[in-house]
Scaffold this motif. Sequence first.
Motif, PDB file in Angstrom:
ATOM      1  N   GLU A 614       0.850  -1.195   0.000  1.00  0.00           N
ATOM      2  CA  GLU A 614       0.000   0.000   0.000  1.00  0.00           C
ATOM      3  C   GLU A 614       0.885   1.245   0.000  1.00  0.00           C
ATOM      4  O   GLU A 614       1.868   1.338   0.740  1.00  0.00           O
ATOM      5  CB  GLU A 614      -0.919   0.007   1.217  1.00  0.00           C
ATOM      6  N   ILE A 615       0.556   2.199  -0.862  1.00  0.00           N
ATOM      7  CA  ILE A 615       1.338   3.431  -0.999  1.00  0.00           C
ATOM      8  C   ILE A 615       0.451   4.603  -0.611  1.00  0.00           C
ATOM      9  O   ILE A 615      -0.732   4.670  -0.970  1.00  0.00           O
ATOM     10  CB  ILE A 615       1.863   3.586  -2.438  1.00  0.00           C
ATOM     11  N   ASP A 616       1.021   5.553   0.095  1.00  0.00           N
ATOM     12  CA  ASP A 616       0.295   6.763   0.477  1.00  0.00           C
ATOM     13  C   ASP A 616       0.038   7.595  -0.759  1.00  0.00           C
ATOM     14  O   ASP A 616       0.927   7.831  -1.574  1.00  0.00           O
ATOM     15  CB  ASP A 616       1.117   7.568   1.482  1.00  0.00           C
ATOM     16  N   VAL A 617      -1.217   8.043  -0.937  1.00  0.00           N
ATOM     17  CA  VAL A 617      -1.588   8.774  -2.131  1.00  0.00           C
ATOM     18  C   VAL A 617      -0.811  10.074  -2.268  1.00  0.00           C
ATOM     19  O   VAL A 617      -0.613  10.599  -3.374  1.00  0.00           O
ATOM     20  CB  VAL A 617      -3.111   9.022  -2.142  1.00  0.00           C
ATOM     21  N   SER A 618      -0.299  10.613  -1.140  1.00  0.00           N
ATOM     22  CA  SER A 618       0.454  11.876  -1.214  1.00  0.00           C
ATOM     23  C   SER A 618       1.803  11.696  -1.899  1.00  0.00           C
ATOM     24  O   SER A 618       2.438  12.679  -2.275  1.00  0.00           O
ATOM     25  CB  SER A 618       0.658  12.443   0.196  1.00  0.00           C
ATOM     26  N   LEU A 654      -9.219   2.838 -11.183  1.00  0.00           N
ATOM     27  CA  LEU A 654     -10.533   2.196 -11.208  1.00  0.00           C
ATOM     28  C   LEU A 654     -11.578   3.297 -11.193  1.00  0.00           C
ATOM     29  O   LEU A 654     -11.678   4.083 -10.240  1.00  0.00           O
ATOM     30  CB  LEU A 654     -10.701   1.282  -9.986  1.00  0.00           C
ATOM     31  N   LYS A 655     -12.339   3.381 -12.293  1.00  0.00           N
ATOM     32  CA  LYS A 655     -13.308   4.459 -12.429  1.00  0.00           C
ATOM     33  C   LYS A 655     -14.415   4.333 -11.381  1.00  0.00           C
ATOM     34  O   LYS A 655     -14.696   3.248 -10.858  1.00  0.00           O
ATOM     35  CB  LYS A 655     -13.898   4.458 -13.834  1.00  0.00           C
ATOM     36  N   GLY A 656     -15.070   5.470 -11.083  1.00  0.00           N
ATOM     37  CA  GLY A 656     -16.102   5.496 -10.062  1.00  0.00           C
ATOM     38  C   GLY A 656     -17.337   4.681 -10.433  1.00  0.00           C
ATOM     39  O   GLY A 656     -17.544   4.334 -11.594  1.00  0.00           O
ATOM     40  N   GLY A 657     -18.120   4.355  -9.429  1.00  0.00           N
ATOM     41  CA  GLY A 657     -19.329   3.588  -9.646  1.00  0.00           C
ATOM     42  C   GLY A 657     -19.089   2.108  -9.836  1.00  0.00           C
ATOM     43  O   GLY A 657     -19.947   1.404 -10.367  1.00  0.00           O
ATOM     44  N   TYR A 658     -17.947   1.625  -9.392  1.00  0.00           N
ATOM     45  CA  TYR A 658     -17.613   0.214  -9.579  1.00  0.00           C
ATOM     46  C   TYR A 658     -18.351  -0.648  -8.556  1.00  0.00           C
ATOM     47  O   TYR A 658     -18.751  -0.185  -7.480  1.00  0.00           O
ATOM     48  CB  TYR A 658     -16.104   0.009  -9.450  1.00  0.00           C
ATOM     49  N   THR A 689      -5.452   1.915  -2.112  1.00  0.00           N
ATOM     50  CA  THR A 689      -6.837   1.495  -1.880  1.00  0.00           C
ATOM     51  C   THR A 689      -7.506   2.315  -0.781  1.00  0.00           C
ATOM     52  O   THR A 689      -8.710   2.215  -0.596  1.00  0.00           O
ATOM     53  CB  THR A 689      -6.888   0.013  -1.488  1.00  0.00           C
ATOM     54  N   ALA A 690      -6.698   3.146  -0.112  1.00  0.00           N
ATOM     55  CA  ALA A 690      -7.262   3.894   1.021  1.00  0.00           C
ATOM     56  C   ALA A 690      -7.961   5.169   0.577  1.00  0.00           C
ATOM     57  O   ALA A 690      -8.516   5.877   1.410  1.00  0.00           O
ATOM     58  CB  ALA A 690      -6.155   4.236   2.025  1.00  0.00           C
ATOM     59  N   SER A 691      -7.879   5.509  -0.698  1.00  0.00           N
ATOM     60  CA  SER A 691      -8.531   6.714  -1.195  1.00  0.00           C
ATOM     61  C   SER A 691      -9.087   6.421  -2.582  1.00  0.00           C
ATOM     62  O   SER A 691      -8.842   5.363  -3.152  1.00  0.00           O
ATOM     63  CB  SER A 691      -7.541   7.885  -1.234  1.00  0.00           C
ATOM     64  N   CYS A 692      -9.854   7.364  -3.105  1.00  0.00           N
ATOM     65  CA  CYS A 692     -10.409   7.217  -4.453  1.00  0.00           C
ATOM     66  C   CYS A 692      -9.669   8.148  -5.405  1.00  0.00           C
ATOM     67  O   CYS A 692      -9.362   9.284  -5.044  1.00  0.00           O
ATOM     68  CB  CYS A 692     -11.899   7.546  -4.453  1.00  0.00           C
ATOM     69  N   PRO A 693      -9.426   7.703  -6.626  1.00  0.00           N
ATOM     70  CA  PRO A 693      -9.756   6.360  -7.124  1.00  0.00           C
ATOM     71  C   PRO A 693      -8.742   5.323  -6.657  1.00  0.00           C
ATOM     72  O   PRO A 693      -7.617   5.668  -6.267  1.00  0.00           O
ATOM     73  CB  PRO A 693      -9.684   6.545  -8.641  1.00  0.00           C
TER      74      PRO A 693
END
Length: 986
Positions: A614-618, A654-658, A689-693
């Motif tokens: 897991e990688i931090d989105v920042s 991964l696009k929204g609404g999945y 996976t901790a944030s979107c997308p």
Amino acid sequence: MSGIRVVFSYISRCAASVSSFSDVLMNTKTETSDLRWTIFSRAKPEWEEVSGLDEENNSVRIYQICQTDSSSSHWLRSGFIQRLAASQVYVELRFTMMECSSTSTHHRSCKETFNVYYYQADTDEATATYPPWMENPYTKVDTVAADFLLSKGGERKFNVKTFRVGPLSQRGFYLAFQAQGACMALLSVRVFFKKCPPLVSALSSFPETVPRTLVQQAQGVCVEHAAQQGLRPRPPKLFCGEDGQWVGQPMMSCACLPGFEAADGQTRCAACPVGHFKASTEGKCTSCPRFSQATIRGASLCACHAGYLRSEADPPDSPCTKPPSAPRSIVPQINDTTLSLEWNEPLDNGGRTDLSYAVGCSVCRSPKGACIPCGDSVSYRPPQDQLQGRRVEVWGLLPHTTYTFTIQALNGVSQYSTKDPASDSVNITTSHDVPSLVSVIRKSDSTESSLTLHWSVPTQLHYTVLLYQLRYCEKDGHSEDQCHYTESKRNQAVLTELRRATRYEVQVRARTMAGYGSFSPAAVFSTLPDGHDSASQFLVPGVLIALGMLLLALFVFVAFTVLNPPRCYHFTYISLLLFLSHGSAGLYFTGVKVYIDPFTYEDPNEAVREFAKEIDVSFVKIEEVIGAGEFGEVCRGRLRVPGKKENYVAIKTLKGGYTEKQRRDFLSEASIMGQFQHPNIIHLEGIITASCPVMILTEFMENGALDSFLRLNDSQFTPIQLVGMQRGIASGMKYLAEMSYVHRDLAARNILINSNLVCKVSDFGLSRFLQENSSDPTYTSSLGGKIPIRWTAPEAIAFRKFTSASDVWSYGIVMWEVMSFGERPYWDMSNQDVINAIEQDYRLPPPPDCPTHLHQLMLDCWQKDRSARPRFSDLVSALDKLIRNPASLKIVAQEGSGLSYPLLDQRAPLALSPCTAVGEWLRAIKMERYEDSFLQAGFNSVDQLAPISTQDLLHMGVTLAGHQRKILSSIQTMTFRNKSAATVTF
């Protein structure tokens, strides 16, 4: 009118010369009587016919007029002029014109111009009133202005104007002249048409030709002793211009016949003089080679002197040779029933370098009986025919027997000689009989690449054994030439460098002072497959320990199943799975990492957490969108982890609404990719996976997908660079096979390439979810699921049997894609046609300029029997050998008769589709610039294109490698489709 009479007798001395390549239809200067042309005028004055003198003081007829006003038209019309063969004619006018200011009746309506017209007719139908005197029906040619005007006291010059009249379609025409205020004299009118004279050039003869269009094509014939040449012989052609001059040079479609050479500037073919010859239509006459002669003129071949010969394989310009003399000084060395023969080379090799030897043997079983050929009762090493060396060993001789051995010296012309080959012979008599001392061979140990063997011998021997000789061969389908020999001084030996999981047939014989005994009965032993430990002494204890641990694991599984809630089931299952793969099997797979399918986890998120970081989105900065994936966009960005160097990454989003299933499927690729660490496998940097997308981060490959990269850089890489790409892919697949992972969708589109041309295998999870609207062609198998037909092995299509062997098949297709620079496999054949073609043992032909060794590797990968296909380790080794020996890549797979490669079917090639002309085909492939070249070479329809080669394209002016590849590939496509349709369509 008197103002212009002074110039009528004056004609310029520098009159234009008449072209010798024209036919004159009318010339008023040559008329000796009145012209009596038709005159029409509504008022006085009218055109007046008078006599004058030309520059040679010859009397000529002249028409003159001098108007006082321009309010009326004054017409003058010639007689009917036959056009003969001309479709257009030239009119040359000579005239003088007074300057308006110099006329005695100068007025404002005076003009210094007049008009010229013509009227066509099939018969001489014109009258004084017909056709009407007006521009329609007459056709205007031009309004003529004088270049030189006469004035009082001025220089005396006349004007010459030439006009082109046409196109003419009827049998003849009239010329008409209209004056509207001019004071002029029409001195002469010459009507003629131009034609190209007879011409001999480039060994072609062209007749006199009249141009009927702007450029008229003329067809010629080859001169005497010359003939048309080329794949499709066509008569020579040349173009005649409208000016009566030949345009350009004729194509060299004619060549002097054998025995003749071009002479006098390519205008004739001269016979070769005595003592010279010319064997083909190319080149010049040359002197006869040594030991040959030509006694007549025009010889195409020099006859050999008596006693000298030339083989069928010898070119005509090679010297004549003769068979060699006999070998010298045969030296036999016999050890009872084993014999070695050595000899010296002949004193005379006949003038050739292809010297070889043949050994003959006959056996004489009794002093009085006839000797008979030995046949198969004796064996030779090397084989007795086509010997290149001067030594041979003979086995299998009977004891107490006399043999006669004959050594023959042969070369390339020996078979054409009426005399027997020169030879020398020697008689040999064997002595003692040697018994067989070895009866049973046993195996002490075995590994993947070695066998340890021992054998027993009698305790009391009448012979002293000097050594033992072992002969071992692969059991299935190997000839004597592929057997190996080794020796041992003890009754045991270790055979090394053997093939994995292969059966070997082993025999042993003993050598004593009396020679070799016979070989023992053959015994068969097998090496171990991959992953087996050679320490066989631990095998039985290991199995017992493994069984005990297995029982313990089953007990633990039952206990956890009964005593624990369902959330522990997966932990119990995975523990047992890991135990079985790393515990009980650890004796055989020590140090080997095995791929674990994330879909075996009850909770797929657990597999993602175990194998992906897991990688931090920042830490991630997205810079640009570079494409679209199955579940969302693909971007390029930067990853900057604290304490590490910033680097570019590819980011799948991964696009929204999945749905939850889409999220699980999306992340499954990361849980697969995270298990692999290899320089030729795309590297997983981590997931978010901790944030979107939700994102998957992999290393960034600058050049993208391999297939599109190759198409973009068509013909830009050398064979050694392409082999390097293939080697990288094979290395990555070797790693996956060792991990027990089957890719299932190996194709150039799923290979990524970076700026250093390093290829890496990718697409590990999404290949199993091919959609209906995918751009990759798929075929629904009878067992369900989508399969990329063009890349898939036949057993995988028919029975869903995906193995490393089916990946090898796909790898062969990838090799073909690389060598064809991204060409679509099987071109535009339908999926069903591809399946039928493969079932009929068709395989893709070699791409243009593909090295033979590489295409043979492809064919090995496409073996119908999957067990016969090479492993990826074998492919890596084979490609390494090619890289270490770049010269081997210069041997290019032959194109057969043009491009109609017969694949595995050796029947004659089929014709291409006759449905379209060459011009339409070239325009369809954007190569219309070469239409004239193809037509001039004699190719009018595509069914004539099958024999074309790269050399033919060079002769036609197609010099760009990319254009050659495109044209040849298109022809290859049509040929392959026709062959497939002719043999496998239902």
